[in-house]
Design a protein around this motif. Structure first.
Motif, short mmCIF file in Angstrom:
data_model
loop_
_atom_site.label_atom_id
_atom_site.label_comp_id
_atom_site.label_asym_id
_atom_site.label_seq_id
_atom_site.Cartn_x
_atom_site.Cartn_y
_atom_site.Cartn_z
N MET A 72 -31.07 -2.89 -7.82
CA MET A 72 -31.31 -2.96 -9.27
C MET A 72 -31.31 -1.59 -9.91
N GLY A 76 -27.86 -0.55 -10.84
CA GLY A 76 -27.86 -1.05 -12.21
C GLY A 76 -28.32 -0.01 -13.19
N LEU A 77 -29.62 0.24 -13.23
CA LEU A 77 -30.18 1.07 -14.29
C LEU A 77 -29.62 2.50 -14.27
N LYS A 80 -25.55 2.62 -14.53
CA LYS A 80 -24.97 2.25 -15.83
C LYS A 80 -25.40 3.21 -16.93
N ALA A 84 -22.73 5.12 -19.17
CA ALA A 84 -22.77 5.08 -20.64
C ALA A 84 -22.88 6.49 -21.22
N ASP B 68 -33.47 -2.09 -20.47
CA ASP B 68 -33.54 -1.49 -19.12
C ASP B 68 -33.64 -2.57 -18.05
N THR B 71 -30.27 -4.35 -17.78
CA THR B 71 -29.29 -3.44 -17.15
C THR B 71 -29.51 -3.39 -15.64
N MET B 72 -30.79 -3.34 -15.25
CA MET B 72 -31.12 -3.34 -13.82
C MET B 72 -30.73 -4.64 -13.16
N GLY B 75 -26.84 -5.93 -14.37
CA GLY B 75 -25.83 -4.94 -13.99
C GLY B 75 -25.98 -4.46 -12.56
N GLN B 154 -25.62 4.24 -25.09
CA GLN B 154 -26.61 3.16 -25.01
C GLN B 154 -25.98 1.89 -24.45
N MET B 155 -26.57 1.34 -23.40
CA MET B 155 -26.15 0.02 -22.92
C MET B 155 -26.63 -1.04 -23.91
#
Lengths: 260, 260
Positions: A72, A76-77, A80, A84, B68, B71-72, B75, B154-155
């Motif tokens: 995760m 992920g965090l 990403k 970005a 967040d 995204t975690m 994503g 920014q996601m």
């Protein structure tokens, strides 16, 4: 020249240093790959989720709950957010783990004295760099989280330094590769208390002397082992330096420690 | 024929259904793209982290803490687990968000009556499908999490159905596209209480009748709007069906609801 650049967790944890590093990284001309460490956020989120972090010999034990947290947080965090932020400064980044496009198949570390859990060991010969070459040719910049997979459906935790050296080695069949380890020190230090005591050059014989003198910190040893392994497997140059020096380390004067 | 296939959160939440869906998906010949919803896990992890989920009109309000978490979870955890599971069944998947390779630049939804927070709206004309075409040509299968970015670092959270229809529309300039929405029902139902009351065909005039008869559930309406929007923008076929029917919906007899 292909730049394979690893940025450490301490840089990830420092927003101002990270932002200026990403701007410098984005400005690097030509093909480049970024590999990022995790930073403290995985531990913090793991704590909030009630998952204890276990370490043996400085290495995180990755149980089932922990591999989910690092998947995760790193995959992920952190990944990403880096993608970005790079997009925002004109770098066409694409986030990756070793599972994506099967670039880094790995093997769950065999249990000997210690069961490290869901940790992946890499055989550099098994890497599939074709998709990375295609991305680089298309002007994309792959950004790797420190994760691999076992090809049977399981994500695995893999040290970011090792991913960086493995990618550098595998890609050295196709490019002249400079592998750069960026962290929050100016290079390998002769004296851990003196941030300016940078050793400019380390080869195997100097390394042996430094080990004998016991002047190197524990944290730097795996980095140096990865560096020598890379050089001996076809990578042209390895540098260890400060994240703030990444521009000079990809253009003119080398700042930091050159491994050869 | 390119298959753009969206799989919903209820399928993600059902391990047995998910596994058989992924095996069926992997067996689809030719180019394909998967878009996944989130499932309940983001809410569960958000709860564990002490982050409240807020909904207005059935839509999640995405505050800074929530973006967040998604995204975690979407994503990172969900996306990489799907990629690893697909790799295990012979599908060369590559995980993506809209930020990666800048495929889906979006705009943070303007605040009118409601501030939805970090939610991204897509203008299909702005999609960059070049990297996707290159991946498909190379035999890779992009797997999208329901996330975009604002191109300024920014996601953003974006509905997976909308990502699916937007990708299908943008790719219809280059491929004949069949867009398939897979969920846990056999199609659009004439009677929400009868799982077998599938409407086989819906066009605009049938849709108007169904709306007047008030037989459609609220949840299906945005799916149908996305479907019509896709058809009217160049997508050849749109299907809404059960995840377990994905093979027949990519080969022979259509199961589920065809939108035209």
């Amino acid at each position: 020249m292909l730049f394979v650049i690893k940025v450490g967790g301490n840089v990830i944890d420092n927003p101002a240093l990270l932002q200026s590093f990403l701007e410098d990284f984005a400005a690097i001309k030509g093909p480049k790959i970024l590999i990022h460490g995790g930073g403290k956020i995985a531990t913090r989120i793991g704590d909030q989720l009630g998952i204890e972090s276990n370490y043996v010999n400085g290495r995180r034990i990755t149980d089932a709950a922990t591999i989910d947290v690092v998947t995760m947080v790193y995959g992920g965090l952190v990944n990403k957010q880096l993608v970005a932020k790079l997009q925002a400064v004109g770098c066409n980044a694409i986030g990756m783990t070793g599972a994506d496009a099967n670039v880094i198949p790995a093997v769950k570390r065999p249990v000997k004295e210690i069961d490290y859990g869901f940790v992946g060991d890499i055989n550099t010969a098994n890497l599939n760099v074709g998709p990375l070459k295609a991305m680089l040719d298309a002007g994309l910049t792959p950004v790797f989280a420190p994760l691999t997979h076992d090809t049977h459906g399981q994500m695995l935790n893999t040290n970011a330094d090792t991913i960086a050296s493995s990618l550098a080695i595998a890609l050295s069949a196709h490019y002249e590769v400079r592998l750069i380890y960026c962290f929050e020190k100016k290079g390998v230090l002769r004296d851990a208390q003196d941030d300016n005591a940078v050793i400019n050059l380390i080869n195997r014989s100097i390394y042996a002397e430094l080990l004998e003198q016991k002047v190197l910190t524990d944290g730097i040893l795996p980095k140096l082992e990865n560096a020598f392994s890379a050089i001996e497997s076809g990578v042209k140059e390895v540098l260890i330096g400060h994240a703030a020096d990444v521009r000079s380390n990809t253009t003119g004067t080398v700042a930091g420690t050159l491994i050869c």
